[in-house]
Design a protein around this motif. Structure first.
Motif, short mmCIF file in Angstrom:
data_model
loop_
_atom_site.label_atom_id
_atom_site.label_comp_id
_atom_site.label_asym_id
_atom_site.label_seq_id
_atom_site.Cartn_x
_atom_site.Cartn_y
_atom_site.Cartn_z
N ARG A 98 0.83 -1.21 0.00
CA ARG A 98 0.00 0.00 0.00
C ARG A 98 0.86 1.26 0.00
O ARG A 98 0.34 2.36 -0.19
N LEU A 99 2.16 1.11 0.20
CA LEU A 99 3.05 2.26 0.03
C LEU A 99 3.00 2.81 -1.38
O LEU A 99 3.16 4.02 -1.59
N VAL A 100 2.80 1.94 -2.37
CA VAL A 100 2.90 2.38 -3.76
C VAL A 100 1.55 2.56 -4.43
O VAL A 100 1.45 3.19 -5.48
N HIS A 101 0.48 2.01 -3.82
CA HIS A 101 -0.86 2.19 -4.37
C HIS A 101 -1.87 1.90 -3.27
O HIS A 101 -1.68 0.97 -2.48
N ALA A 116 2.64 0.43 -8.89
CA ALA A 116 2.84 1.85 -8.64
C ALA A 116 2.41 2.70 -9.83
O ALA A 116 1.84 3.78 -9.66
N ALA A 117 2.66 2.20 -11.03
CA ALA A 117 2.37 2.98 -12.24
C ALA A 117 0.89 3.06 -12.54
O ALA A 117 0.43 4.04 -13.11
N ASP A 123 -4.33 -2.45 -13.15
CA ASP A 123 -4.09 -2.41 -14.60
C ASP A 123 -2.60 -2.34 -14.91
O ASP A 123 -2.12 -2.99 -15.84
N GLY A 124 -1.87 -1.54 -14.14
CA GLY A 124 -0.43 -1.44 -14.37
C GLY A 124 0.28 -2.74 -14.06
O GLY A 124 1.19 -3.16 -14.80
N ALA A 125 -0.12 -3.38 -12.96
CA ALA A 125 0.50 -4.67 -12.62
C ALA A 125 0.17 -5.72 -13.67
O ALA A 125 1.03 -6.53 -14.05
#
Length: 372
Positions: A80-83, A319-320, A324-326
């Motif tokens: 959850r740090l990144v999303h 993160a990106a 969907d990014g993953a």
């Protein structure tokens, strides 16, 4: 995003600098972090001609479960740090991609929430100072429907991660080790959230939580505690591989923790063939460390790996762009592996594991053949 480098660039733009450093950095001078990539780049595949192969079929199985490709998302803490959706989004991406998701003990969602997503889920363990709590986590993972346990054995203490020390890195109050905290309020008061100049709060939390005395004798306690397959992650020495199988391991992950533990350790891909030979088909051998393309996956398979764990690329995708990014990152690896297999004349994973490789040392090329 056309390759994993594009995914990394998108993630670096999306994240604050101190969070990017936390997920991207290694220990010490980061020589092992760099060596993982250098070693993979130094391996050359020897394609086979006139095979009649039109596509590479990546489908197979990992520990008896069908997968669309020999991939697993590596255990990574505090997603959850990144999303905001953290582990739940990445587990959904793994489910969609048809690959394994390994839930970290230090996840920012509980194992019950993660397993509820419906991906093929394995649960990663560290050896806690409180052995009873370790047993409780094993029981929770079993009850949640996890299909295997992954015991990480290369963290008697956390490596000196200089980027985090320089940033005085600490977790925000909204991100906790959900499997270890009884409430969000307790999490905000934990060591991991207490910033101190020149120190990593996460390292301090690890030191007070994990038991550095984990030894071979302790594996028997875990083996007797569960009927789930037991995977030992962090093996680099061939003798340790043999001993792990003798101690009841159902699989091994050759890993230097992504260059985040002992700086100067051998690249994982360089350690892989020796461990494969030592284990001698007694159990599957997986690897992680530096995988950035489908061709890298094929190199690992050609050197004897049953499959690979993918860490940073999946987290960069999260993160990106969240789920969907993953999904895009995992899809890239699958597409690249399929193409690399077809171009190398490998119609399936059996052929991929028989593909010859060579290693380069400067201008010199050595014949490594295959690991078997």
């Amino acid at each position: 995003m056309f390759d994993i480098d594009d995914v990394a660039h998108a993630a670096s733009r999306a994240l604050p600098g101190h969070v990017w450093d936390f997920i991207d950095g290694g220990s010490g001078g980061e020589s092992t972090l760099a060596a993982n990539r250098t070693a993979l780049s130094g391996i050359c595949l020897v394609p086979r001609a006139l095979t009649g192969v039109t596509r590479g079929d990546c489908a197979g199985e990992m520990l008896g479960s069908p997968v669309s490709a020999p991939l697993a998302v590596a255990p990574m803490a505090y997603q959850r740090l990144v999303h905001p959706d953290g582990e739940l989004a990445l587990a959904r991406a793994a489910r969609s991609a048809g690959v394994v998701y390994v839930a970290s003990m230090l996840s920012s969602h509980t194992v019950e929430e993660i397993a509820g997503v419906g991906a093929e889920t394995w649960f990663q363990l560290y050896w806690l100072r409180d052995r009873a709590r370790t047993g409780e986590l094993i029981e929770r993972a079993e009850a949640a429907g996890c299909r295997a346990l992954v015991l990480t054995v290369d963290v008697p203490r956390m490596g000196r991660r200089l980027r985090d020390m320089r940033n005085a890195f600490a977790l925000p109050g909204t991100v906790t080790a959900a499997n270890l905290e009884t409430s969000a309020a307790d999490g905000r008061g934990s060591t991991a959230h207490a910033a101190r100049p020149g120190a990593s709060a996460v390292t301090a939390h690890t030191a007070e939580t994990l038991d550095p005395t984990l030894s071979w004798a302790d594996l028997a306690w875990i083996r007797a505690r569960t009927g789930l397959p037991l995977i030992i992650k962090g093996i680099m020495d061939p003798g340790d591989g043999t001993r792990a199988v003798d101690a009841g391991a159902d699989a091994i992950v050759v890993s230097n923790h992504g260059g985040r533990q002992l700086d100067g350790a051998l690249p994982s891909i360089s350690a892989l063939p020796g461990v494969v030979r030592a284990v001698d088909d007694r159990c599957p051998v997986l690897m992680d460390g530096g995988i950035r393309s489908g061709a890298d996956v094929l190199k690992a398979l050609a050197l004897g790996a049953t499959g690979v764990l993918v860490g940073r690329p999946a987290l960069w995708g999260l993160a990106a762009g969240g789920q969907d990014g993953a999904s895009a990152a995992l899809r890239l690896l699958h597409t690249e592996l399929e193409e690399a297999m077809a171009l190398a004349g490998c119609g399936d994973l059996t052929a991929a594991r028989q593909l010859p490789v060579r290693t380069t040392a400067g201008a010199r090329v050595t014949d490594e053949g295959t690991a078997r």
